[in-house]
Design an enzyme around this catalytic site. Structure first.
Site, PDB file in Angstrom:
ATOM      1  N   CYS A 121       0.831  -1.213   0.000  1.00 14.09           N
ATOM      2  CA  CYS A 121       0.000   0.000   0.000  1.00 14.09           C
ATOM      3  C   CYS A 121       0.865   1.263   0.000  1.00 14.09           C
ATOM      4  O   CYS A 121       1.466   1.582  -1.013  1.00 14.09           O
ATOM      5  CB  CYS A 121      -0.993  -0.040   1.150  1.00 14.09           C
TER       6      CYS A 121
ATOM      7  N   HIS B  17      -3.571  -5.270   0.415  1.00 13.66           N
ATOM      8  CA  HIS B  17      -3.051  -5.659   1.735  1.00 13.66           C
ATOM      9  C   HIS B  17      -3.139  -7.164   1.993  1.00 13.66           C
ATOM     10  O   HIS B  17      -4.149  -7.638   2.490  1.00 13.66           O
ATOM     11  CB  HIS B  17      -3.891  -4.983   2.827  1.00 13.66           C
TER      12      HIS B  17
ATOM     13  N   GLU C  61      -1.784  -8.777   4.342  1.00 13.87           N
ATOM     14  CA  GLU C  61      -1.734  -9.063   5.787  1.00 13.87           C
ATOM     15  C   GLU C  61      -3.077  -8.885   6.483  1.00 13.87           C
ATOM     16  O   GLU C  61      -3.248  -9.343   7.606  1.00 13.87           O
ATOM     17  CB  GLU C  61      -0.669  -8.195   6.474  1.00 13.87           C
TER      18      GLU C  61
END
Ligand SMILES: *[C@@H]1O[C@H](CO)[C@@H](O)[C@H](O)[C@H]1NC(C)=O
Ligand SMILES: *[C@@H]1O[C@H](CO)[C@@H](O)[C@H](O)[C@H]1NC(C)=O
Ligand SMILES: *[C@@H]1O[C@H](CO)[C@@H](O)[C@H](O)[C@H]1NC(C)=O
Length: 330
Positions: free
Chosen positions: A130, A240, A242
């Site tokens: 990001c 993202h 994660e």
């Protein structure tokens, strides 16, 4: 050229046959330690000048790495020592300034060190997520080429480019997962700035440095969503990986089995990608492998222990911001 690569593949093959037969180890590092960049807290208070979202730490740990926090505003000497002790760096998402924050200064130093080291054959992978993706476009092109997009909170499928076949990042992903990635909303976008495909295409520096693996659209503009450097182990996603397994505060974050696999295989690639034989069939870049190929280490176990994130306690912050847990640093 072709001949050279076939030769290289042949040698790799021979090499691995040799090592199987005669037990000569191909040197890899099964104890990788990854640095995660901390970033400036918007309204800093004593003891809370910088933070790391715990999801980045868990993401890397889930694939077999340990993590150390890379603090902001340290001396260049300190960063150099750290660089030579760790096996890769992750530049996370967030809201810090790309021009004038502690985060951008640290990212700039690590990017430069990584280019220098890799150019000398000292393998050091870099990952940007990001804001980290956006930071890398700035570091590589030397200019801000970002545009605003309507992508502040949405999960999307990836539009893979034709170049993905020559790429490294998705090569070891299971076929079924790649199908899902192309059709289901598995990748979380939480950004207002993007690099449009048009701006990317206009930048010679970006075009010659990065292979675009996927794009996305906000309905108006097409932007680059996944890229990897051609000649360096540098990878970046505007999405993202994660969040899927570790963040629960936003309804648009997917938690399906495929969503969790997306995060895992992404981390696994960064931490574990090794030299495999089938590589030769698909790719002309054969010097591949991420954190396990970096042989940096701390000068002593005591220094390693002192640096690890285990020395810090994450705080439960779900009522304060968009993250479940944050590590704060002074
Ligand atoms: C870190 O450096 C940035 C940029 O120079 C500065 O704005 C910030 O206040 C510094 N933060 C701390 C905690 O010293
Ligand atoms: C950018 O370049 C790629 C590859 O050359 C091409 O497929 C794509 O259509 C271009 N996109 C735009 C918006 O110009
Ligand atoms: C994929 O690309 C098409 C054509 O540009 C576009 O209409 C579509 O919105 C894109 N899909 C996603 C999920 O971004």
């Amino acid at each position: 050229m072709i001949h050279f690569f076939y030769l290289a593949c042949l040698l790799t093959f021979t090499d691995s046959v040799f090592s199987k037969r005669f037990g000569a180890p191909i040197k890899t590092n099964d104890r990788p330690i990854i640095g995660v960049l901390a970033q400036d807290v918007f309204n800093a208070t004593p003891q809370r000048n910088a933070y790391i979202a715990a999801s980045y730490v868990k993401f890397l740990e889930s694939a077999g790495a340990r993590v150390i926090p890379v603090m902001i505003n340290r001396t260049e000497d300190e960063y150099k020592r750290l660089f030579n002790s760790i096996n890769g760096v992750l530049i996370p998402g967030g809201g810090a300034s790309l021009q004038s924050s502690g985060y951008s200064k640290t990212a700039t130093i690590f990017y430069r060190l990584a280019l220098e080291a890799n150019s000398k054959g000292d393998y050091f992978p870099v990952w940007g997520t990001c804001l980290g993706f956006e930071m890398l476009t700035l570091l590589t092109s030397g200019e801000s080429l970002l545009s605003q997009t309507n992508t502040r909170g949405v999960a999307l499928p990836l539009n893979f480019t034709d170049d993905v076949r020559d790429g490294r990042l998705f090569r070891e992903f299971p076929e079924e997962l790649l199908k899902s990635l192309a059709t289901e909303r598995l990748t979380v976008n939480s950004h207002k700035w993007s690099i449009t495909t048009e701006s990317f295409n206009k930048s010679e520096k970006l075009k010659s440095f990065y292979r675009v693996l996927s794009t996305n659209s906000d309905g108006q503009n097409e932007f680059v969503s996944t890229m990897e450097a051609y000649d360096f182990p540098i990878y970046a996603t505007q999405w993202h990986p994660e969040k899927n397994a570790f963040e629960w505060r936003r309804r648009y974050i997917p938690h399906s089995g495929r969503a969790i696999e997306t995060g895992f295989y992404t981390a696994h690639f960064f931490i574990s990608e090794g030299i495999t034989l089938n590589l030769c069939l698909y790719n002309t870049h054969f010097f591949i492998s991420e954190a396990r190929k970096s042989l940096h280490s701390f000068p002593s176990v005591t220094e390693e222990r002192k640096a690890l994130i285990y020395n810090y306690k994450p705080e439960y912050t779900a009522t304060l911001n968009a993250f479940e847990q944050l590590y704060y640093f002074d």
